[in-house]
Write a protein that holds these residues in place. Structure first.
Motif, short mmCIF file in Angstrom:
data_model
loop_
_atom_site.label_atom_id
_atom_site.label_comp_id
_atom_site.label_asym_id
_atom_site.label_seq_id
_atom_site.Cartn_x
_atom_site.Cartn_y
_atom_site.Cartn_z
N VAL A 110 37.27 43.36 34.20
CA VAL A 110 38.61 43.32 34.77
C VAL A 110 39.28 42.05 34.28
CG1 VAL A 110 37.94 42.16 36.92
CG2 VAL A 110 39.99 43.59 36.87
N ALA A 111 40.56 42.14 34.01
CA ALA A 111 41.32 40.99 33.53
C ALA A 111 42.58 40.83 34.38
CB ALA A 111 41.69 41.15 32.07
N LEU A 112 43.06 39.61 34.42
CA LEU A 112 44.30 39.30 35.14
C LEU A 112 45.20 38.52 34.20
CD1 LEU A 112 45.69 39.57 37.96
CD2 LEU A 112 44.90 37.22 38.39
N GLN A 113 46.27 39.14 33.77
CA GLN A 113 47.26 38.47 32.94
C GLN A 113 48.29 37.85 33.86
OE1 GLN A 113 47.40 37.98 29.56
NE2 GLN A 113 49.17 36.69 30.02
N MET A 114 48.43 36.54 33.78
CA MET A 114 49.32 35.81 34.67
C MET A 114 50.45 35.20 33.85
SD MET A 114 46.51 34.00 37.17
CE MET A 114 45.83 32.97 35.87
N GLY A 138 42.62 24.25 51.39
CA GLY A 138 42.97 24.31 52.79
C GLY A 138 43.47 25.64 53.28
N LYS A 139 43.40 26.66 52.42
CA LYS A 139 43.90 27.97 52.81
C LYS A 139 42.80 29.02 52.70
CE LYS A 139 48.73 27.11 51.63
NZ LYS A 139 49.93 27.62 50.93
N GLN A 140 43.05 30.19 53.26
CA GLN A 140 42.07 31.27 53.21
C GLN A 140 42.13 31.95 51.85
OE1 GLN A 140 43.35 33.96 56.33
NE2 GLN A 140 44.79 35.02 55.00
N ARG A 141 41.09 32.71 51.56
CA ARG A 141 41.05 33.48 50.33
C ARG A 141 41.90 34.73 50.50
NH1 ARG A 141 35.28 34.52 47.56
NH2 ARG A 141 35.29 32.26 47.92
N ASP A 142 42.82 34.93 49.58
CA ASP A 142 43.76 36.04 49.67
C ASP A 142 43.65 36.96 48.46
OD1 ASP A 142 46.28 33.86 51.05
OD2 ASP A 142 44.95 35.25 52.11
N LEU A 143 43.97 38.21 48.67
CA LEU A 143 44.01 39.17 47.58
C LEU A 143 45.15 38.85 46.62
CD1 LEU A 143 43.13 41.93 46.31
CD2 LEU A 143 44.90 42.96 47.76
N VAL A 144 44.84 38.92 45.32
CA VAL A 144 45.87 38.81 44.29
C VAL A 144 46.18 40.21 43.75
CG1 VAL A 144 46.48 37.86 42.05
CG2 VAL A 144 45.14 36.49 43.66
N ALA A 145 45.14 40.87 43.27
CA ALA A 145 45.30 42.22 42.73
C ALA A 145 43.94 42.89 42.68
CB ALA A 145 45.92 42.18 41.33
N ILE A 146 43.93 44.19 42.92
CA ILE A 146 42.67 44.93 42.90
C ILE A 146 42.91 46.33 42.35
CG2 ILE A 146 42.85 45.82 45.25
CD1 ILE A 146 39.78 45.15 45.45
N ASP A 147 41.95 46.83 41.61
CA ASP A 147 42.01 48.17 41.02
C ASP A 147 40.82 48.97 41.54
OD1 ASP A 147 41.84 50.47 39.46
OD2 ASP A 147 42.57 49.46 37.67
N GLY A 148 41.11 49.91 42.42
CA GLY A 148 40.08 50.78 42.97
C GLY A 148 40.42 52.22 42.70
N GLY A 149 40.99 52.47 41.54
CA GLY A 149 41.54 53.78 41.24
C GLY A 149 43.06 53.66 41.30
N PHE A 159 24.20 50.47 38.46
CA PHE A 159 25.20 50.34 39.50
C PHE A 159 26.46 51.10 39.11
CE2 PHE A 159 28.13 47.51 37.30
CZ PHE A 159 27.33 46.93 36.35
N SER A 160 27.26 51.40 40.09
CA SER A 160 28.58 51.97 39.82
C SER A 160 29.58 51.17 40.63
CB SER A 160 28.63 53.45 40.23
OG SER A 160 28.42 53.60 41.60
N ILE A 161 30.68 50.86 40.00
CA ILE A 161 31.70 50.03 40.64
C ILE A 161 32.85 50.89 41.10
CG2 ILE A 161 33.39 48.20 40.26
CD1 ILE A 161 31.39 46.87 38.41
N ASP A 162 33.23 50.71 42.37
CA ASP A 162 34.38 51.43 42.92
C ASP A 162 35.67 50.66 42.70
OD1 ASP A 162 32.34 52.24 45.79
OD2 ASP A 162 32.62 53.36 43.93
N ALA A 163 35.59 49.35 42.79
CA ALA A 163 36.79 48.53 42.70
C ALA A 163 36.46 47.17 42.10
CB ALA A 163 37.41 48.33 44.08
N MET A 164 37.38 46.66 41.31
CA MET A 164 37.29 45.29 40.78
C MET A 164 38.66 44.66 40.93
SD MET A 164 34.94 45.42 37.33
CE MET A 164 34.57 43.65 37.37
N GLY A 165 38.64 43.36 41.18
CA GLY A 165 39.92 42.70 41.33
C GLY A 165 39.78 41.20 41.41
N SER A 221 44.14 44.59 34.76
CA SER A 221 43.68 45.67 33.90
C SER A 221 42.17 45.78 34.00
CB SER A 221 44.10 45.44 32.45
OG SER A 221 43.62 44.21 31.97
N ARG A 222 41.69 46.99 34.18
CA ARG A 222 40.26 47.22 34.39
C ARG A 222 39.75 48.19 33.33
NH1 ARG A 222 37.92 50.41 39.69
NH2 ARG A 222 35.79 50.71 38.94
N ASP A 223 38.59 47.88 32.78
CA ASP A 223 37.93 48.75 31.81
C ASP A 223 36.65 49.26 32.47
OD1 ASP A 223 36.38 49.87 29.74
OD2 ASP A 223 37.33 48.59 28.25
N ASN A 224 36.69 50.48 32.94
CA ASN A 224 35.54 51.03 33.67
C ASN A 224 34.31 51.14 32.79
OD1 ASN A 224 37.12 51.30 35.96
ND2 ASN A 224 37.66 53.41 35.50
#
Length: 118
Positions: free
Chosen positions: A76-80, A42-53, A29-35, A68-71
């Motif tokens: 992919v990691a999320l530092q909060m 009670g709420k919808q799913r929302d974008l936090v962060a995404i790396d697609g290039g 497989f090849s990944i275009d984006a990870m996030g 941070s994404r390691d292709n």
């Protein structure tokens, strides 16, 4: 078939930090984006962060969260940092790309709970 495995959620006090990690596995497989997305009760799913290039980060977390994404490793990691009670949610890893037949896929992790206490 591509699968995502997440780790790193938990309970933290307001002002604290957590790091979420996600690794993709599968064959051919090849990944275009990870996030990361999140869904509060009670709420919808929302974008936090995404790396697609290019990187896209939600305004609500800009300056506090870093993606941070390691292709090469398909991770992919999320530092909060400076977490707030309103960051409490289930966080989902996301990956989109193409399989060996060039068919597009989108997959989600199982979700990891982040709870920020006040």
């Amino acid at each position: 078939q591509v699968q995502l495995v997440e780790s790193g959620g938990g309970l933290v006090q307001a002002g604290g930090s957590l790091r979420l990690s996600c690794a993709a596995s599968g064959t051919a497989f090849s990944i275009d984006a990870m996030g990361w997305y999140r869904q509060a009760p009670g709420k919808q799913r929302d974008l936090v962060a995404i790396d697609g290039g290019n990187t896209n980060v939600a305004d609500s977390v800009k300056g506090r969260f870093t993606i941070s994404r390691d292709n090469a490793k398909s991770t992919v990691a999320l530092q909060m940092n400076s977490l707030k009670p309103e960051d409490t949610a289930v966080y989902y890893c996301y990956a989109g790309g193409r399989d060996i037949g060039q068919s597009r896929f989108e997959v989600w992790g199982q979700g990891t709970l982040v709870t920020v206490s006040s």
